[in-house]
Design an enzyme around this catalytic site. Structure first.
Site, PDB file in Angstrom:
ATOM      1  N   LYS A 156      -7.396 -24.733  20.803  1.00 45.69           N
ATOM      2  CA  LYS A 156      -8.840 -24.865  20.960  1.00 45.69           C
ATOM      3  C   LYS A 156      -9.217 -24.666  22.436  1.00 45.69           C
ATOM      4  CE  LYS A 156     -10.907 -29.121  21.681  1.00 45.69           C
ATOM      5  NZ  LYS A 156     -10.606 -29.738  22.974  1.00 45.69           N
ATOM      6  N   HIS A 186      -5.276 -30.550  17.625  1.00 40.43           N
ATOM      7  CA  HIS A 186      -4.061 -31.349  17.774  1.00 40.43           C
ATOM      8  C   HIS A 186      -4.185 -32.746  17.152  1.00 40.43           C
ATOM      9  CE1 HIS A 186      -5.902 -33.234  21.356  1.00 40.43           C
ATOM     10  NE2 HIS A 186      -5.049 -34.207  21.162  1.00 40.43           N
ATOM     11  N   LYS A 190      -1.430 -35.816  14.650  1.00 44.03           N
ATOM     12  CA  LYS A 190      -1.144 -37.228  14.960  1.00 44.03           C
ATOM     13  C   LYS A 190      -0.723 -37.960  13.685  1.00 44.03           C
ATOM     14  CE  LYS A 190      -4.515 -37.528  18.714  1.00 44.03           C
ATOM     15  NZ  LYS A 190      -4.157 -38.229  19.920  1.00 44.03           N
ATOM     16  N   GLU A 224     -12.284 -42.796  26.017  1.00 42.10           N
ATOM     17  CA  GLU A 224     -11.187 -42.602  26.973  1.00 42.10           C
ATOM     18  C   GLU A 224     -11.540 -43.317  28.267  1.00 42.10           C
ATOM     19  OE1 GLU A 224      -9.236 -38.453  26.576  1.00 42.10           O
ATOM     20  OE2 GLU A 224     -11.370 -38.102  26.510  1.00 42.10           O
ATOM     21  N   ASP A 243     -16.197 -30.357  23.517  1.00 41.26           N
ATOM     22  CA  ASP A 243     -14.785 -30.674  23.737  1.00 41.26           C
ATOM     23  C   ASP A 243     -14.190 -31.497  22.594  1.00 41.26           C
ATOM     24  OD1 ASP A 243     -12.400 -30.751  25.264  1.00 41.26           O
ATOM     25  OD2 ASP A 243     -12.934 -32.680  26.159  1.00 41.26           O
ATOM     26  N   HIS A 248     -12.140 -32.434  16.955  1.00 40.20           N
ATOM     27  CA  HIS A 248     -11.372 -33.662  16.698  1.00 40.20           C
ATOM     28  C   HIS A 248     -12.145 -34.694  15.863  1.00 40.20           C
ATOM     29  CE1 HIS A 248      -8.806 -31.850  19.537  1.00 40.20           C
ATOM     30  NE2 HIS A 248      -9.294 -32.370  20.642  1.00 40.20           N
ATOM     31  N   LYS A 344     -15.803 -40.118  28.275  1.00 42.44           N
ATOM     32  CA  LYS A 344     -14.791 -40.349  29.299  1.00 42.44           C
ATOM     33  C   LYS A 344     -15.260 -41.537  30.143  1.00 42.44           C
ATOM     34  CE  LYS A 344     -12.763 -35.836  29.211  1.00 42.44           C
ATOM     35  NZ  LYS A 344     -11.559 -36.099  28.436  1.00 42.44           N
TER      36      LYS A 344
HETATM   37  C1  BG6 Z   1      -8.516 -32.631  24.177  1.00 45.07           C
HETATM   38  C2  BG6 Z   1      -9.725 -32.656  25.066  1.00 45.07           C
HETATM   39  O1  BG6 Z   1      -8.658 -31.669  23.165  1.00 45.07           O
HETATM   40  O2  BG6 Z   1      -8.329 -33.922  23.615  1.00 45.07           O
HETATM   41  C3  BG6 Z   1      -9.569 -33.699  26.157  1.00 45.07           C
HETATM   42  O3  BG6 Z   1      -9.906 -31.362  25.631  1.00 45.07           O
HETATM   43  C4  BG6 Z   1      -9.262 -35.053  25.550  1.00 45.07           C
HETATM   44  O4  BG6 Z   1     -10.736 -33.770  26.959  1.00 45.07           O
HETATM   45  C5  BG6 Z   1      -8.106 -34.950  24.570  1.00 45.07           C
HETATM   46  O5  BG6 Z   1      -8.930 -35.941  26.606  1.00 45.07           O
HETATM   47  C6  BG6 Z   1      -7.899 -36.245  23.817  1.00 45.07           C
HETATM   48  O6  BG6 Z   1      -6.729 -36.144  23.055  1.00 45.07           O
HETATM   49  P1  BG6 Z   1      -5.726 -37.352  22.913  1.00 45.07           P
HETATM   50  O7  BG6 Z   1      -4.627 -36.832  22.033  1.00 45.07           O
HETATM   51  O8  BG6 Z   1      -5.262 -37.694  24.307  1.00 45.07           O
HETATM   52  O9  BG6 Z   1      -6.499 -38.456  22.285  1.00 45.07           O
END
Ligand code: BG6
Length: 500
Positions: A156, A186, A190, A224, A243, A248, A344
């Site tokens: 992505k 991704h 998980k 985050e 993002d 996600h 964030k």
């Molecule tokens: C990514 C984003 O796809 O996913 C990031 O670009 C983000 O900004 C991240 O921090 C979060 O993924 P994870 O696996 O750390 O929760």
């Protein structure tokens, strides 16, 4: 025990980049340690940088050591790390490659020949996706001859809005078959995300309540504590919504809300996901809030404002927080709000799905301020937490709150993997279950397109929120319209700490 993956060449475009170092190589290593890679596996790094086999191997060796150090105790892992080092490092081969030069594809095609399975992994900036797939196609590298496979893995972001995603899909599907395209989100790799399906579809207790009769609202949170880190210039053109949300967070929403597929095969599951995504009512600016972090404190440490981060404009309008109120037009979820938020520099690092259950309206009075909750944690610390009413000991019937749950790390011996192992394994095995199909991607962008249009044209600044907080106050107002409130991020972080 899973079968060994078919022998293939893993050709990594972007071999010198961060993703290869921090996620892809560790995943290959873990697969090797788990005995899941065929001895004929080859790993080829392709990038424009001047490297040779030895220097790339050294860089990957360092990356793997850094990964193992970060992992700490791996004694519970099923596998042999020593043997995995030899396995992986012995197979690494580097090839200097210009992604936009047809000659490089042609000479690589000559070297590879017709035979052999190849996974082309595009760990590159999105501007190269089309050029690489076109280069592979022109050189005949995507032809699947005599039962071999040629697959392309695409990271992505897949497009930056509906039109660009459609154009990219149209281009890629004119060059390769949909069955050859593995679009990565991704989150779908998980453990706990796959666990949502296990919870819903392999238990008699849970699936029957996943509907409007039992669920009052759903909150999906990806909070985050990190800021934009070194990605300022990239993030400036992206923002929290693009993002995290149409990929996600919608992936999480889809797993919670989709209809039960008839089988758990890729096609049935992806059909169910598409149907759900297409049932999302397009989200307008009235149902969305954007925020941007100001200076503040996180875990006792001072944090600078987003506008003071490296490679970020002093008057940046990019949002680092987004919250949306989502409605799903189907019988299962009519009138049930799905609230999604991500940001964030928030108060804690938590990714969860919280389902608030309806009051049973029975003969025993419950506390409306503390409804029953089902909390699905998307990190290995929390698996599932259920908060429910229980009678307090004593002569009278007085209710208290009880919690029950399970944690992956204490329930199962196998430690969770980094996620990319599962995804890469499934690419090699030819299972598209955990990958985004073109129609899913387009439905995701279509749902948020009205907000993107509004935010892109109104010139307004996102609402500021202090670093270390739960986001801007305007996000509270978004839920208050429906008489709802966000669960505090700290509460989400705490739930299940003792019980699960
Ligand atoms: C990514 C984003 O796809 O996913 C990031 O670009 C983000 O900004 C991240 O921090 C979060 O993924 P994870 O696996 O750390 O929760």
């Amino acid at each position: 025990m899973a079968d060994v993956a078919p022998a293939c060449t893993i050709a990594i475009f972007g071999a010198v980049g961060d993703l290869t170092k921090t996620l892809l190589m560790p995943a290959i290593f873990d697969l090797a340690a788990g005995g899941l890679l065929d001895p004929q596996t080859k790993i080829v790094g392709l990038d424009h940088n001047d490297r040779d086999d030895a220097s790339w191997r050294k860089a990957m060796d360092d990356a793997l050591h850094a990964f193992l150090e970060k992992q700490g105790d791996r004694s519970k892992k099923n596998g042999d790390d020593e043997q995995a080092f030899t396995f992986v490092l012995d197979r690494l081969h580097y090839r200097k490659f210009d992604f936009t030069n047809d000659d490089d594809y042609a000479s690589y095609a000559k070297e590879l020949g017709d035979a052999g399975n190849v996974v082309f992994y595009l760990a590159v900036a999105p501007r190269f996706f089309e050029a690489i797939v076109a280069g592979l196609d022109h050189a005949g590298l995507l032809k699947e001859k005599d039962g071999t496979f040629r697959r392309v893995v695409i990271e992505k972001p897949f497009g930056s809005d509906l039109d660009s995603a459609k154009a990219l899909n149209a281009k890629l599907t004119s060059l390769a078959n949909e069955t050859q395209l593995y679009r990565i989100d991704h989150f779908l790799g998980k453990e706990a995300v796959q666990g949502i399906s296990a919870l819903r579809f392999a238990n008699a207790l849970f699936e029957p309540v996943f509907n409007r009769d039992h669920i009052a609202s759903v909150q999906i949170t990806a909070a985050e504590t990190v800021g934009v880190e070194h990605r300022g210039s990239f993030y400036e053109g992206l923002g929290a919504l693009r993002d995290m949300v149409p990929n996600h967070l919608f992936s999480l929403l889809t797993l919670v809300a989709m209809e039960r597929p008839d089988t758990f095969e890729a096609q049935a599951v992806r059909d169910a996901k598409t149907a759900l995504l297409e049932a999302i009512e397009p989200i307008g600016p009235g149902d969305a809030v954007r925020g941007q972090y100001a200076a503040g404190t996180i875990a006792g440490a001072a944090a600078v404002a987003y506008r003071d981060e490296e490679r970020v404009a002093k008057d940046s309008l990019t949002e680092t927080y987004a919250a949306l109120s989502v409605r799903i037009k189907n019988d299962r979820w009519r009138d049930v709000p799905f609230y999604v938020r991500t940001g964030k520099r928030m108060s804690a690092h938590v990714t969860t799905i919280a389902l608030t259950l309806r009051d049973p309206k029975g003969p025993i009075a419950t506390d409306p301020a503390q409804p029953d909750l089902l909390l699905l944690g998307i990190d290995p610390k929390r698996g599932l937490v259920q908060r429910f009413a229980a009678k307090r000991p004593g002569v009278e019937l007085v209710l208290g709150r009880a919690e029950a749950g399970f944690r992956y790390e204490t329930t199962f011996d196998e430690p969770p993997n980094v996620g990319y192992e599962t995804l890469l394994y499934h690419v090699m095995a030819g299972n598209q279950l955990l990958f985004q199909r073109s129609d899913m991607i387009e439905a995701e962008w279509a749902a948020v397109q009205p907000v993107l249009d509004a935010w892109g044209s109104d010139g307004a600044a996102p609402d500021p929120y202090a670093s270390g907080s739960d986001g801007p106050a305007s996000a509270d107002a978004l839920l208050a319209k429906n008489g709802d409130r966000w669960l505090e991020v700290a509460t989400l972080d705490d739930l299940g700490k003792d019980t699960a």
